[in-house]
Every structure is written in structure tokens, then in C-alpha cells.
Design a protein around this motif. Structure first.
Motif, mmCIF file in Angstrom:
data_model
loop_
_atom_site.group_PDB
_atom_site.id
_atom_site.type_symbol
_atom_site.label_atom_id
_atom_site.label_comp_id
_atom_site.label_asym_id
_atom_site.label_seq_id
_atom_site.Cartn_x
_atom_site.Cartn_y
_atom_site.Cartn_z
ATOM 1 N N MET A 113 0.863 -1.009 0.056
ATOM 2 C CA MET A 113 -0.087 -0.010 0.093
ATOM 3 C C MET A 113 1.018 1.352 0.017
ATOM 4 S SD MET A 113 -2.870 1.249 2.635
ATOM 5 C CE MET A 113 -1.635 2.093 3.704
ATOM 6 N N GLY A 114 0.274 2.303 -0.568
ATOM 7 C CA GLY A 114 1.227 3.647 -0.671
ATOM 8 C C GLY A 114 0.093 4.667 -0.473
ATOM 9 N N TRP A 115 0.811 5.938 -0.027
ATOM 10 C CA TRP A 115 -0.058 7.018 -0.110
ATOM 11 C C TRP A 115 0.926 8.127 -0.741
ATOM 12 C CZ3 TRP A 115 -4.575 7.826 2.492
ATOM 13 C CH2 TRP A 115 -5.112 6.993 3.272
ATOM 14 N N PHE A 116 -0.047 8.776 -1.564
ATOM 15 C CA PHE A 116 0.227 9.796 -2.572
ATOM 16 C C PHE A 116 -0.457 11.138 -2.367
ATOM 17 C CE2 PHE A 116 3.062 7.257 -5.499
ATOM 18 C CZ PHE A 116 2.679 6.020 -5.189
ATOM 19 N N ARG A 117 0.068 12.394 -2.798
ATOM 20 C CA ARG A 117 -0.703 13.380 -2.660
ATOM 21 C C ARG A 117 -0.481 14.372 -3.792
ATOM 22 N NH1 ARG A 117 2.849 16.480 2.485
ATOM 23 N NH2 ARG A 117 4.474 16.882 1.393
ATOM 24 N N GLN A 118 -1.553 15.217 -4.104
ATOM 25 C CA GLN A 118 -1.588 16.094 -5.069
ATOM 26 C C GLN A 118 -1.780 17.295 -4.520
ATOM 27 O OE1 GLN A 118 -3.227 14.665 -8.798
ATOM 28 N NE2 GLN A 118 -2.109 16.082 -9.975
ATOM 29 N N ALA A 119 -1.140 18.604 -4.813
ATOM 30 C CA ALA A 119 -1.447 19.782 -4.383
ATOM 31 C C ALA A 119 -1.814 20.465 -5.869
ATOM 32 C CB ALA A 119 -0.386 20.452 -3.960
ATOM 33 N N PRO A 120 -2.873 21.590 -5.651
ATOM 34 C CA PRO A 120 -3.147 22.118 -6.786
ATOM 35 C C PRO A 120 -2.088 22.592 -7.601
ATOM 36 C CG PRO A 120 -4.319 22.858 -5.056
ATOM 37 C CD PRO A 120 -3.319 21.938 -4.601
ATOM 38 N N GLY A 121 -2.000 22.361 -8.952
ATOM 39 C CA GLY A 121 -1.174 22.736 -9.915
ATOM 40 C C GLY A 121 0.127 21.955 -9.877
ATOM 41 N N LYS A 122 0.118 20.923 -9.058
ATOM 42 C CA LYS A 122 1.441 20.162 -9.011
ATOM 43 C C LYS A 122 1.149 18.798 -9.282
ATOM 44 C CE LYS A 122 3.673 22.735 -5.369
ATOM 45 N NZ LYS A 122 4.479 22.884 -4.089
ATOM 46 N N GLY A 123 2.151 18.021 -9.677
ATOM 47 C CA GLY A 123 1.784 16.707 -10.071
ATOM 48 C C GLY A 123 1.716 15.609 -8.623
ATOM 49 N N ARG A 124 1.311 14.476 -9.272
ATOM 50 C CA ARG A 124 1.032 13.596 -7.922
ATOM 51 C C ARG A 124 2.550 13.124 -7.160
ATOM 52 N NH1 ARG A 124 -3.378 8.819 -8.713
ATOM 53 N NH2 ARG A 124 -4.389 10.978 -8.845
ATOM 54 N N GLU A 125 2.517 13.148 -5.910
ATOM 55 C CA GLU A 125 3.941 13.307 -5.230
ATOM 56 C C GLU A 125 3.636 11.707 -4.282
ATOM 57 O OE1 GLU A 125 6.426 15.845 -1.901
ATOM 58 O OE2 GLU A 125 4.322 16.103 -2.040
ATOM 59 N N PHE A 126 4.841 11.079 -4.307
ATOM 60 C CA PHE A 126 4.854 9.981 -3.493
ATOM 61 C C PHE A 126 5.117 10.532 -1.994
ATOM 62 C CE2 PHE A 126 6.004 6.116 -1.661
ATOM 63 C CZ PHE A 126 6.900 6.204 -0.875
ATOM 64 N N VAL A 127 4.315 9.745 -0.820
ATOM 65 C CA VAL A 127 4.622 10.173 0.506
ATOM 66 C C VAL A 127 5.070 9.067 1.367
ATOM 67 C CG1 VAL A 127 3.258 10.792 2.388
ATOM 68 C CG2 VAL A 127 2.272 11.897 0.116
ATOM 69 N N ALA A 128 4.481 7.960 0.958
ATOM 70 C CA ALA A 128 4.977 6.870 1.971
ATOM 71 C C ALA A 128 4.440 5.634 1.240
ATOM 72 C CB ALA A 128 4.243 6.760 3.438
ATOM 73 N N ALA A 129 5.058 4.211 1.915
ATOM 74 C CA ALA A 129 4.553 2.878 1.126
ATOM 75 C C ALA A 129 4.787 1.966 2.375
ATOM 76 C CB ALA A 129 5.230 2.676 -0.085
ATOM 77 N N ILE A 130 4.072 0.843 2.203
ATOM 78 C CA ILE A 130 4.371 -0.053 3.290
ATOM 79 C C ILE A 130 4.153 -1.462 2.615
ATOM 80 C CG2 ILE A 130 1.844 -0.112 4.174
ATOM 81 C CD1 ILE A 130 2.854 -0.727 6.961
ATOM 82 N N THR A 131 4.771 -2.444 2.998
ATOM 83 C CA THR A 131 4.796 -3.704 2.391
ATOM 84 C C THR A 131 3.515 -4.647 2.885
ATOM 85 O OG1 THR A 131 5.901 -4.729 4.261
ATOM 86 C CG2 THR A 131 7.374 -4.194 2.403
ATOM 87 N N SER A 133 2.815 -7.115 4.499
ATOM 88 C CA SER A 133 2.900 -7.704 5.935
ATOM 89 C C SER A 133 3.078 -6.694 6.740
ATOM 90 C CB SER A 133 3.975 -8.559 6.111
ATOM 91 O OG SER A 133 5.361 -7.935 6.230
ATOM 92 N N GLY A 134 3.373 -5.429 6.223
ATOM 93 C CA GLY A 134 3.720 -4.219 7.066
ATOM 94 C C GLY A 134 4.830 -4.121 7.880
ATOM 95 N N GLY A 135 5.671 -4.943 7.472
ATOM 96 C CA GLY A 135 7.043 -5.098 8.107
ATOM 97 C C GLY A 135 8.129 -4.162 7.430
ATOM 98 N N GLY A 136 7.824 -3.718 6.378
ATOM 99 C CA GLY A 136 8.865 -2.482 5.616
ATOM 100 C C GLY A 136 8.109 -1.272 5.409
ATOM 101 N N THR A 137 8.671 -0.265 5.291
ATOM 102 C CA THR A 137 7.806 1.096 5.013
ATOM 103 C C THR A 137 9.046 2.071 4.503
ATOM 104 O OG1 THR A 137 8.687 2.004 7.083
ATOM 105 C CG2 THR A 137 6.482 1.270 7.157
ATOM 106 N N ASP A 138 8.531 3.096 3.746
ATOM 107 C CA ASP A 138 9.265 3.832 2.885
ATOM 108 C C ASP A 138 8.920 5.413 3.064
ATOM 109 O OD1 ASP A 138 10.269 4.419 -0.541
ATOM 110 O OD2 ASP A 138 11.228 4.984 1.452
ATOM 111 N N TYR A 139 9.406 6.396 3.230
ATOM 112 C CA TYR A 139 8.926 7.690 3.300
ATOM 113 C C TYR A 139 9.536 8.621 2.308
ATOM 114 C CZ TYR A 139 6.823 5.698 7.465
ATOM 115 O OH TYR A 139 6.176 5.197 8.455
ATOM 116 N N ALA A 140 8.843 9.721 1.964
ATOM 117 C CA ALA A 140 9.429 10.699 1.059
ATOM 118 C C ALA A 140 10.054 11.669 2.412
ATOM 119 C CB ALA A 140 8.471 11.517 0.630
ATOM 120 N N ASP A 141 11.384 12.268 1.751
ATOM 121 C CA ASP A 141 11.985 12.894 2.670
ATOM 122 C C ASP A 141 11.279 14.295 3.423
ATOM 123 O OD1 ASP A 141 15.223 12.911 0.880
ATOM 124 O OD2 ASP A 141 14.346 11.520 2.510
ATOM 125 N N SER A 142 10.199 14.652 2.652
ATOM 126 C CA SER A 142 9.503 15.955 3.230
ATOM 127 C C SER A 142 8.617 15.400 4.194
ATOM 128 C CB SER A 142 8.557 16.372 2.019
ATOM 129 O OG SER A 142 7.734 15.323 1.765
#
Length: 120
Positions: A34-52, A54-63
Motif C-alpha cells: 500500500m502507498g499514500w500519494f498526494r497532489q496539491a493544486p497545480g502540481k503533480g502527484r507526489e509519493f508520500v509513503a509506502a508499506i509492504t 505484511s507491514g514489516g517494511g516502510t518507505d517515506y518521502a524525505d519531506s
């Protein structure tokens, strides 16, 4: 096929917290990363976070690293994004997504999105 619906968006003040939920139905939720993304007005879709799957692994955008936490409850077919210390840079439509593989790539299945607004 899995269907996704986000909830929990709203208007908060800078510094506040918000928790987004992503309810899944259809094919087994645990089969998908599963992943979470976001899109602000006038901007492209941006990666936010993801999880495997099982939930054992995660990844996050630096922001968002250190402020946001992604999690999931496979027994409830629900994923979450806990957002703390929200800033004026965070307002956007937030989307959850599901894919067989975790990553920052384009996912196969998407929810309709939930709006997050932050007032300063």
C-alpha cells in the motif's frame, strides 16, 4: 481487484495532527503493498509513503519522514497514514493506492482521494 476508499481528511491548523484511513474491499488486502500519494493544486502527484504487504517494511518521502507514519491492519482491511506536525506545505488531496509490489512507482489501484487542508 481491490477497491479503496480514503477517509479522515479535513481542515486543521499548522502543527496539528490528522489520521487518514484507507478501507479496502474486494480481493484480499494482504495481497497488496500500500502507498499514500498526494497532489496539491497545480502540481503533480507526489509519493508520500509506502508499506509492504505484511507491514514489516516502510518507505517515506524525505519531506514527511519523522512526521508521518504509515501502518496497516490486515485483519480490518485498512491502511492508515498518521500525520503529525502538519505544515502549510502539506495541504493536498491524499490518495491511497495498492499494488502487488511496494515502491514509489505508479500503483495499479487507487482510491478517489481525501482533501487535507492546513491553515497557518
Amino acid at each position: 481487484q481491490v477497491q479503496l476508499v480514503e477517509s479522515g481528511g479535513g481542515l486543521v491548523q499548522a502543527g496539528d495532527s490528522l489520521r487518514l484511513s484507507c478501507a479496502a474491499s474486494g480481493r484480499s488486502f494482504r495481497s497488496y503493498a500500500m502507498g499514500w500519494f498526494r497532489q496539491a493544486p497545480g502540481k503533480g502527484r507526489e509519493f508520500v509513503a509506502a508499506i509492504t504487504r505484511s507491514g514489516g517494511g516502510t518507505d517515506y518521502a524525505d519531506s514527511v519522514k519523522g512526521r508521518f507514519t504509515i501502518s496497516r491492519d490486515n485483519a480490518k482491511n485498512t491502511g492508515y497514514l498518521q500525520m503529525n506536525r502538519l505544515t502549510p506545505a502539506d495541504p493536498a488531496v491524499y490518495y491511497c493506492a495498492a499494488d502487488p509490489l511496494m515502491g514509489r512507482h505508479s500503483y495499479h489501484h487507487w482510491g478517489p482521494g481525501t482533501q487535507v487542508t492546513v491553515s497557518s
